[in-house]
Design a protein around this motif. Structure first.
Motif, PDB file in Angstrom:
ATOM      1  N   ALA A 276     -39.569 -79.610  40.600  1.00 24.06           N
ATOM      2  CA  ALA A 276     -39.474 -78.222  40.134  1.00 24.06           C
ATOM      3  C   ALA A 276     -38.124 -78.024  39.461  1.00 24.06           C
ATOM      4  CB  ALA A 276     -39.616 -77.265  41.314  1.00 24.06           C
ATOM      5  N   LEU A 277     -38.122 -77.372  38.308  1.00 28.59           N
ATOM      6  CA  LEU A 277     -36.879 -77.196  37.553  1.00 28.59           C
ATOM      7  C   LEU A 277     -35.840 -76.498  38.416  1.00 28.59           C
ATOM      8  CD1 LEU A 277     -38.365 -76.210  34.086  1.00 28.59           C
ATOM      9  CD2 LEU A 277     -36.917 -78.201  34.562  1.00 28.59           C
ATOM     10  N   PRO A 278     -34.682 -77.159  38.617  1.00 33.55           N
ATOM     11  CA  PRO A 278     -33.631 -76.547  39.425  1.00 33.55           C
ATOM     12  C   PRO A 278     -32.664 -75.759  38.531  1.00 33.55           C
ATOM     13  CG  PRO A 278     -33.088 -78.831  38.995  1.00 33.55           C
ATOM     14  CD  PRO A 278     -34.328 -78.518  38.193  1.00 33.55           C
ATOM     15  N   LYS A 279     -31.734 -75.084  39.195  1.00 34.61           N
ATOM     16  CA  LYS A 279     -30.735 -74.295  38.460  1.00 34.61           C
ATOM     17  C   LYS A 279     -29.738 -75.179  37.719  1.00 34.61           C
ATOM     18  CE  LYS A 279     -29.762 -71.342  42.036  1.00 34.61           C
ATOM     19  NZ  LYS A 279     -28.946 -70.367  42.779  1.00 34.61           N
ATOM     20  N   GLY A 280     -29.118 -74.601  36.703  1.00 37.65           N
ATOM     21  CA  GLY A 280     -27.979 -75.225  36.019  1.00 37.65           C
ATOM     22  C   GLY A 280     -28.292 -76.624  35.528  1.00 37.65           C
ATOM     23  N   ASP A 281     -27.347 -77.542  35.711  1.00 39.72           N
ATOM     24  CA  ASP A 281     -27.546 -78.898  35.198  1.00 39.72           C
ATOM     25  C   ASP A 281     -27.894 -79.888  36.313  1.00 39.72           C
ATOM     26  OD1 ASP A 281     -25.174 -78.949  36.472  1.00 39.72           O
ATOM     27  OD2 ASP A 281     -23.971 -79.625  34.773  1.00 39.72           O
TER      28      ASP A 281
ATOM     29  N   ILE B  93     -41.500 -85.926  36.095  1.00 40.36           N
ATOM     30  CA  ILE B  93     -42.124 -84.784  35.414  1.00 40.36           C
ATOM     31  C   ILE B  93     -41.444 -83.498  35.878  1.00 40.36           C
ATOM     32  CG2 ILE B  93     -44.282 -83.586  34.876  1.00 40.36           C
ATOM     33  CD1 ILE B  93     -45.839 -86.028  35.719  1.00 40.36           C
ATOM     34  N   PRO B  94     -40.633 -82.882  34.995  1.00 37.06           N
ATOM     35  CA  PRO B  94     -40.035 -81.591  35.351  1.00 37.06           C
ATOM     36  C   PRO B  94     -41.135 -80.528  35.379  1.00 37.06           C
ATOM     37  CG  PRO B  94     -38.912 -82.638  33.478  1.00 37.06           C
ATOM     38  CD  PRO B  94     -40.215 -83.342  33.666  1.00 37.06           C
ATOM     39  N   VAL B  95     -41.100 -79.672  36.396  1.00 42.90           N
ATOM     40  CA  VAL B  95     -42.194 -78.732  36.608  1.00 42.90           C
ATOM     41  C   VAL B  95     -41.654 -77.300  36.684  1.00 42.90           C
ATOM     42  CG1 VAL B  95     -44.093 -78.097  38.134  1.00 42.90           C
ATOM     43  CG2 VAL B  95     -43.449 -80.498  37.918  1.00 42.90           C
ATOM     44  N   GLY B  96     -42.240 -76.416  35.888  1.00 45.85           N
ATOM     45  CA  GLY B  96     -41.894 -74.999  35.990  1.00 45.85           C
ATOM     46  C   GLY B  96     -42.681 -74.388  37.150  1.00 45.85           C
ATOM     47  N   THR B  97     -41.985 -73.776  38.103  1.00 45.39           N
ATOM     48  CA  THR B  97     -42.679 -73.162  39.247  1.00 45.39           C
ATOM     49  C   THR B  97     -42.312 -71.685  39.307  1.00 45.39           C
ATOM     50  OG1 THR B  97     -40.865 -73.686  40.749  1.00 45.39           O
ATOM     51  CG2 THR B  97     -42.653 -75.301  40.593  1.00 45.39           C
TER      52      THR B  97
ATOM     53  N   LYS C 240     -43.655 -79.277  32.404  1.00 43.43           N
ATOM     54  CA  LYS C 240     -45.061 -78.863  32.470  1.00 43.43           C
ATOM     55  C   LYS C 240     -45.223 -77.782  33.533  1.00 43.43           C
ATOM     56  CE  LYS C 240     -46.886 -83.561  31.661  1.00 43.43           C
ATOM     57  NZ  LYS C 240     -47.428 -83.460  30.303  1.00 43.43           N
ATOM     58  N   SER C 241     -46.359 -77.099  33.475  1.00 43.16           N
ATOM     59  CA  SER C 241     -46.702 -76.192  34.582  1.00 43.16           C
ATOM     60  C   SER C 241     -47.115 -77.064  35.770  1.00 43.16           C
ATOM     61  CB  SER C 241     -47.850 -75.271  34.190  1.00 43.16           C
ATOM     62  OG  SER C 241     -49.054 -76.023  34.132  1.00 43.16           O
ATOM     63  N   LEU C 242     -47.105 -76.492  36.967  1.00 42.64           N
ATOM     64  CA  LEU C 242     -47.461 -77.277  38.143  1.00 42.64           C
ATOM     65  C   LEU C 242     -48.882 -77.836  38.007  1.00 42.64           C
ATOM     66  CD1 LEU C 242     -46.836 -78.361  40.949  1.00 42.64           C
ATOM     67  CD2 LEU C 242     -47.611 -76.191  41.904  1.00 42.64           C
ATOM     68  N   LYS C 243     -49.781 -77.004  37.518  1.00 40.18           N
ATOM     69  CA  LYS C 243     -51.180 -77.423  37.371  1.00 40.18           C
ATOM     70  C   LYS C 243     -51.285 -78.634  36.428  1.00 40.18           C
ATOM     71  CE  LYS C 243     -55.758 -76.261  37.503  1.00 40.18           C
ATOM     72  NZ  LYS C 243     -56.557 -75.525  38.454  1.00 40.18           N
ATOM     73  N   GLU C 244     -50.628 -78.530  35.258  1.00 42.52           N
ATOM     74  CA  GLU C 244     -50.632 -79.649  34.301  1.00 42.52           C
ATOM     75  C   GLU C 244     -50.044 -80.907  34.926  1.00 42.52           C
ATOM     76  OE1 GLU C 244     -49.797 -77.936  29.838  1.00 42.52           O
ATOM     77  OE2 GLU C 244     -48.213 -77.703  31.343  1.00 42.52           O
TER      78      GLU C 244
END
Lengths: 249, 249
Positions: free
Chosen positions: A83-88, A106-110, A152-156
């Motif tokens: 899941a995309l974390p804060k900052g860098d 796979i970076p994931v937007g949650t 990607k989205s979590l589903k993707e």
């Protein structure tokens, strides 16, 4: 010996070509020339000894002399759904995850991810992370570079190559019963597995359930609370330890 | 519930006192008052439920109501002897090592450590790292704060509480035979162990030998090369996994 990663298009039979900034680096910074030997790491994880036959600042060519048996890659192929974390913090996760031996990230937007990337920004970020993975692979002397996917989205992310995995785990704070240890001991195979790590605020109940529907198992790593950038690393280390990939049995 | 660490001098029978910036934080930032309940974490690793009976910006007092069985601390007490790394990497090692569950951290000056601290600078650094450990302990919901020692020479660090340890491991690039896995399986006990991690340039042959003389065993974590700040974390994660401290058996 210096290590260069080459794509399939840069190799033909026993010949290889290095271009762009790698050629510049080889010629101008490392001052390598005709007759010098380098390590060629192909994208399939194989490595070769190659001897340079032509070098200038834009292009280097050489001949493959022999394959090197390196066995630097883990037998366990791990895909991290982060899941995309804060900052860098993602930079650090990609760097350390690559050192450890992740196969794919796979970076994931949650829902509780603070950062959101549009398509353009996502592409730029992916390109940055892929470069970090390449640098870290060189430094760790890996035979391949982990692939970093666009966010990607979590589903993707859960649908991505879904049928390839032997097992999958989601680290969810509400799971207090099954430990990663128990789950790994019970897993039929650790050949190809995936991990889902939530953001700072955790995964929502719906997100956790969605991951269960896609075959992930909820596990705990014990009573201490890890930050998201620590969790991925600890989980990967434990799995590689279990599979014998942190130094043999 | 909010967690406050208290030293033995801040507790007497069923009474506790919180002073300084913790009192300010409690009163002004968290806006807690008389009758509110907090968690009191004592330095011996025990935790209590405490109810506030007096609060102002300089001082809060309260009554211990009962001990809480938390079991948040690993059974394995790990002491990390970390060669001083470059830049601010020690901050990251202290933070993540604390999350994981280290018991004690001893920064070590080695021959190839780039940074050197005089006594004054060493004291300041130690105080900074101790604060980072305190913050990370709170966030990880640990019951105790790992002790960070002032930087020592390798010899001093190896002599420190030398007879208390059940086992000790040094991660040395020239050891390619015995894996951490093998060493842990053979160790008679994982109750109290220590780890020595070298700096970016590695330990010298003499330093490795010195550590052997003090009972440390050379082990490898496999064919991929970890940066110093990753090595400590991976080793600690593997050990806690083996001892069942990353979620029970």
């Amino acid at each position: 010996m210096r290590r260069f990663f080459v794509s399939p298009t840069q190799m033909a039979e026993d010949h290889f070509v290095i271009t762009g900034k790698d050629a510049f680096h080889l010629h101008r910074v490392l001052r390598l020339g005709v007759g010098d030997v380098i390590i060629i790491a192909a994208q399939d994880g194989r490595t070769y000894r190659g001897r340079l036959v032509f070098v200038d600042s834009k292009r280097a060519e050489g001949k493959i002399e022999e394959e090197i048996e390196e066995k630097r890659e883990p037998q366990t192929k791990m895909t991290l759904l982060q899941a995309l974390p804060k900052g860098d913090k993602m930079d650090q996760i990609v760097r350390q995850g690559t050192e450890l031996g992740l196969y794919r990230i796979i970076p994931v937007g949650t829902e509780r991810s603070i950062v959101r990337y549009g398509e353009e920004k996502g592409r730029k970020k992916r390109s940055r992370w892929q470069k970090i993975a390449e640098e870290a692979s060189k430094q760790a002397k890996r035979s391949l570079i982990p692939q970093v996917k666009p966010p990607k989205s979590l589903k993707e992310a859960l649908l991505s190559d879904e049928n390839d995995f032997d097992a999958g785990f989601v680290f969810w704070e509400k799971e207090q019963t099954c430990s990663l240890w128990q789950a790994l001991k019970k897993a039929p195979s650790l050949g190809n597995i995936r991990l889902l790590i939530g953001p700072e605020g955790g995964l929502t109940e719906e997100e956790a359930k969605l991951s269960f529907e896609h075959g992930l198992q909820a596990v705990t790593m014990g009573p201490r609370i890890f930050r998201t950038e620590t969790a991925a690393l600890v989980a990967a280390a434990a799995i590689l330890y279990e599979s014998g990939d942190l130094g043999g049995f």
